[in-house]
Design a protein around this motif. Structure first.
Motif, PDB file in Angstrom:
ATOM      1  N   GLY A  82      36.961 -19.518  18.740  1.00 32.50           N
ATOM      2  CA  GLY A  82      36.400 -20.358  17.413  1.00 32.50           C
ATOM      3  C   GLY A  82      35.082 -20.083  16.933  1.00 32.50           C
ATOM      4  O   GLY A  82      34.339 -20.825  16.295  1.00 32.50           O
ATOM      5  N   TRP A  83      34.359 -18.980  17.449  1.00 38.74           N
ATOM      6  CA  TRP A  83      33.153 -18.390  16.877  1.00 38.74           C
ATOM      7  C   TRP A  83      33.495 -17.044  16.045  1.00 38.74           C
ATOM      8  O   TRP A  83      34.394 -16.331  16.168  1.00 38.74           O
ATOM      9  CB  TRP A  83      32.642 -17.893  18.189  1.00 38.74           C
ATOM     10  N   PRO A  84      32.982 -17.226  14.647  1.00 34.02           N
ATOM     11  CA  PRO A  84      32.651 -16.171  13.826  1.00 34.02           C
ATOM     12  C   PRO A  84      32.302 -14.965  14.892  1.00 34.02           C
ATOM     13  O   PRO A  84      31.178 -15.070  15.531  1.00 34.02           O
ATOM     14  CB  PRO A  84      32.017 -16.366  12.786  1.00 34.02           C
ATOM     15  N   ILE A  85      32.771 -13.727  14.519  1.00 37.33           N
ATOM     16  CA  ILE A  85      32.262 -12.556  15.244  1.00 37.33           C
ATOM     17  C   ILE A  85      31.975 -11.516  14.155  1.00 37.33           C
ATOM     18  O   ILE A  85      32.457 -11.101  13.190  1.00 37.33           O
ATOM     19  CB  ILE A  85      33.352 -11.908  16.180  1.00 37.33           C
ATOM     20  N   LEU A  86      30.570 -10.894  14.494  1.00 38.65           N
ATOM     21  CA  LEU A  86      30.095  -9.909  13.691  1.00 38.65           C
ATOM     22  C   LEU A  86      29.881  -8.745  14.487  1.00 38.65           C
ATOM     23  O   LEU A  86      29.535  -8.821  15.405  1.00 38.65           O
ATOM     24  CB  LEU A  86      29.029 -10.446  12.896  1.00 38.65           C
ATOM     25  N   LEU A  87      30.253  -7.495  13.742  1.00 41.02           N
ATOM     26  CA  LEU A  87      30.410  -6.208  14.620  1.00 41.02           C
ATOM     27  C   LEU A  87      29.059  -5.465  14.059  1.00 41.02           C
ATOM     28  O   LEU A  87      29.014  -4.985  12.824  1.00 41.02           O
ATOM     29  CB  LEU A  87      31.695  -5.424  14.439  1.00 41.02           C
ATOM     30  N   ALA A  88      28.361  -4.884  15.117  1.00 39.13           N
ATOM     31  CA  ALA A  88      27.108  -4.196  14.704  1.00 39.13           C
ATOM     32  C   ALA A  88      27.110  -2.770  15.302  1.00 39.13           C
ATOM     33  O   ALA A  88      27.270  -2.658  16.510  1.00 39.13           O
ATOM     34  CB  ALA A  88      25.621  -4.836  15.297  1.00 39.13           C
TER      35      ALA A  88
END
Length: 766
Positions: free
Chosen positions: A150-156
């Motif tokens: 349930g956490w938004p995930i951003l890829l760096a």
């Protein structure tokens, strides 16, 4: 009203012009720390684990120099760090954390709680292979465990993106339409440690203007005028309604991300779409890669395009919520799609992202063939030749050739004819037995140990073979080997993660000449207790033939009795027949010398820095032997290899108790020249000074009765604590006049513990 307020804040920020930026050469971990420091979070709860540890180290260094005000709380483990972060978020503040691999899994239980109760925070996940076997390099096997929490995930994908997405992540987490904790994931070592050209905002004020003031949370545990119940017990239909609202917030996060990213582009000149497309307008053969590997494949695309082949690379930036529509649009012309995944969904005929892409394409009735290749596990490098191979597979499939839809890439089948012979032979009994005698006095009930001189014990076989990868002057192995001189017969050892484990078992080699098991920091004692009880049960059933009792030994250190304390206490309370031996090097040395709870007050580590605003560790060290003695196990002791006869006799006693009555625990102080900032050959002197200053007294506790086995006062050898501190570079700042009060506090605590120990020595009821 909250949404309207957020819209106003967004419009005000959008009016900002491009602001000044500084160009530098930094790693991903440095940029994560830089972003956190400029935001100036309220709290960071953390626990060191490679390769994310540097983020806390950089932040501690910056705090020592007064560059931020973040309250940095060193936890007892990642589960504890997640609890700290949850509590701090519930108390209405901005919260930050960083972790990797097993640490992420250890805190996993807490993470759905944080998202399910809608408390924002930002977590940097520096991706790493999940054990076992242990591998500290980077793949995505930890990241994939986070897809359903349930956490938004951003890829760096690079250090610049680490910085930028950390700023965007906080805005996303706190947005009134979202209010969820957010993960920023970057590739361990590929991104976390490799330095690249980057830009960051010169003025902290510009960063803080972008993220804005923290919006008033709808729930605040510290708003005592409006009391609330947080995390209540729920039944149907309340829970499903809550989950629905959380789900809707997750899907709204995509549009909110795009809005924030557009505003960030106006301010920085760098725009982040939900997917990164390279030559994708008309691409027919596409390779999908997450994070850092994508850039490697771009050269291959250029070469193929020059030949007239419509190739492209697609990289998600937003992994949760999954950017379905953007994926569908990007792949609308694709005929062959190969998804490269640095993790496997074992038994799923393709890993997670593969199936999500297949589902997205099925919805638009696309005819693309989707292939999967599991690659790069354990941090294996991805080179241009590997990208070439991926596209060759796509072109073969496009030409109608038979290509397996799911497979591993980079696997090297072994040749049975080259299998190494057994490297470790069992030690003959006559080399390990008959050197030491232990007998119980029937009158007093006390153990009597008869040990020969050290010269005679040189004939006793070492249970560790020559050769290991430890630093010059490391005190672990002199300490362990001296202890093992007091152990007779067969031994089974379990090592928790730490320097002793890592430096002795680099596959396919081993320094151990006895049966050896490794398990993680937090559950070594529990694991060995299972082995012990299985031994006795199989012996009872006649399934194994053992003529003599086996001694079961767990070796722990490098902070293992912090994160593993709960497991150790549980094992002690159950009183299994085993020994726990802790080597204390006063820090988490295997991850780069972060403070542990055994680090003394004022001592410098990589997370208890020394500067204008910090003067080393801020709280007193943990007295583990006294904690273990309070569990009422039969035997507890302290020892050092500087006094070998004392340690050997205590080892013999520990073995007797572990094979006759129950659990024994021992703590040995060992030197770490690299991180104590001392000469390689000074360990013997430094550890001896620690004993003679009464910082590390030598004693034993048998059935609750304390006996001091070496009293420097009686020998007229006691020295001031400051004399011991002067032997190490990590403590010389304590001897400066400006740190007199801190030194005094430490000296008082050493004296208090010594006097208490003497009182126990004199009174069997204490």
């Amino acid at each position: 009203m909250a949404l309207q307020e957020e819209d106003v804040r967004t419009r005000n920020r959008s009016a900002q012009r491009r602001v000044d930026q500084t160009t530098d050469f930094r790693s991903g971990n440095e940029m994560a720390a830089k972003a956190a420091a400029q935001i100036d979070y309220h709290v960071m709860g953390y626990f060191p684990i490679t390769p994310s540890t540097e983020i806390a180290e950089y932040l501690d260094e910056m705090k020592a120099n007064g560059e931020h005000h973040i309250v940095m709380i060193p936890a007892d483990g990642e589960h504890g760090s997640a609890g700290i972060c949850y509590g701090a978020a519930a108390a209405g503040g901005r919260v930050f954390n960083a972790t990797s691999a097993q640490g992420f899994l250890y805190m996993l239980e807490e993470m759905p709680v944080q998202s399910g109760t809608r408390f924002p925070m930002v977590l940097n996940l520096v991706t790493r292979a999940v054990s076992g076997p242990l591998d500290i390099r980077g793949d995505h096997s930890d990241l994939y465990y986070g897809l359903n929490i349930g956490w938004p995930i951003l890829l760096a994908k690079d250090p610049q993106a680490v910085y930028d997405l950390n700023l965007i992540a906080l805005r996303l987490a706190e947005h009134a339409e979202v209010r969820l904790p957010v993960i920023v994931a970057s590739d361990g070592f590929f991104t976390s440690h490799q330095k690249r050209r980057v830009q960051y905002f010169t003025q902290n004020a510009d960063v803080q203007a972008f993220v804005g003031d923290m919006p008033k949370p709808p729930i605040d545990a510290l708003d005592l005028e409006h009391v609330v119940t947080i995390g209540p017990y729920m039944n149907d239909p309340d829970l499903i309604n809550t989950r629905y609202m959380q789900s809707e917030a997750m899907y709204r996060a995509e549009a909110v991300f795009q809005t924030i990213a557009s505003e960030f582009a106006q301010m920085s000149g760098r725009y982040y779409d939900v997917v990164n497309k390279y030559s994708m307008d008309d691409a027919e053969v596409v390779v999908v890669l997450l994070n850092s590997a994508a850039d490697t494949a771009k050269d291959t695309v250029d070469h193929l395009r020059a030949k007239g082949i419509k190739a492209g690379v697609l990289t998600p930036v937003l992994l949760r919520p999954f950017p379905k529509r953007a994926i569908q649009e990007a792949l609308k012309n694709a005929k062959i799609v190969l998804v490269g995944e640095r993790a496997d969904a074992y038994g799923g005929h393709g890993a997670n992202i593969t199936h999500e892409i297949k589902s997205a394409l099925q919805e638009i009735h696309a005819n693309a063939t989707v292939l999967t290749r599991i690659y790069g596990l354990g941090g294996r490098d991805f080179y241009p030749d590997d990208a070439d191979h991926f596209f060759e597979l796509c072109l073969d499939a496009l030409a109608g050739k038979a290509v397996r839809q799911f497979d591993y890439y980079g696997v090297n089948p072994g040749d049975p004819n080259l299998a190494p012979a057994e490297r470790t032979q069992s030690l003959p009994k006559n080399q390990t037995t008959g050197f030491i005698e232990v007998a119980k006095d029937p009158a007093s009930g006390q153990l009597k140990v008869k040990a020969p001189p050290l010269r005679a014990l040189t004939a006793k076989a070492n249970r560790m073979a020559p050769g290991h990868g430890a630093c010059p002057g490391c005190g672990i192995f002199p300490g362990i080997n001296t202890f093992l001189k007091g152990i007779e017969g067969d031994v089974v050892v379990l090592y928790q993660t730490g320097c002793a484990m890592v430096t002795t078992t680099g596959y396919p080699f081993s320094s151990h000449r006895v049966t050896y098991i490794h398990n993680l920091f937090q559950n070594g004692a529990a694991t060995l207790s299972g082995i012990v009880e299985m031994f006795f049960e199989r012996k009872r059933r006649g399934e194994i033939k053992v003529h003599d009792d086996v001694t079961f030994l767990m070796v722990t250190g490098d902070g293992g009795m912090d994160i593993g304390m709960g497991s150790a206490i549980g094992t002690a309370l159950r009183d299994h027949k085993m020994i726990i031996l802790e080597y204390d090097n006063e820090g988490y040395m295997n991850t780069g010398s972060q403070l542990s709870y055994s680090t003394p007050l004022g001592h410098m580590t990589s997370t208890s820095g020394v500067g204008k605003y910090e003067h080393g560790k801020t709280f007193q060290h943990k007295d583990t032997p006294q904690i273990m003695a309070a569990t009422n196990i039969p035997y507890v002791f302290t020892g050092v290899e500087t006094y070998p006869q004392d340690l050997i006799k205590k080892a013999a006693k520990a073995q007797w108790y572990a094979t006759h009555e129950g659990m024994a625990y021992g703590k040995i102080l060992i030197s770490c020249p690299l991180n104590w900032k001392a000469a390689d050959d000074a360990g013997h002197e430094i550890v001896g000074a620690a004993v003679n200053s009464c910082f590390f007294p030598l004693y034993e506790v048998e059935h609750g009765i304390t006996t001091i086995t070496y009293n420097p006062e009686d020998k007229n050898k006691r020295i001031p604590v400051s004399d011991w501190l002067a032997t190490m570079g990590k403590t010389k700042h304590l001897l400066k006049p400006e740190n007199h009060e801190l030194l005094h506090q430490f000296e008082e605590e050493v004296e208090r513990r010594w006097q208490r120990l003497k009182a126990k020595h004199e009174n069997p009821y204490l």
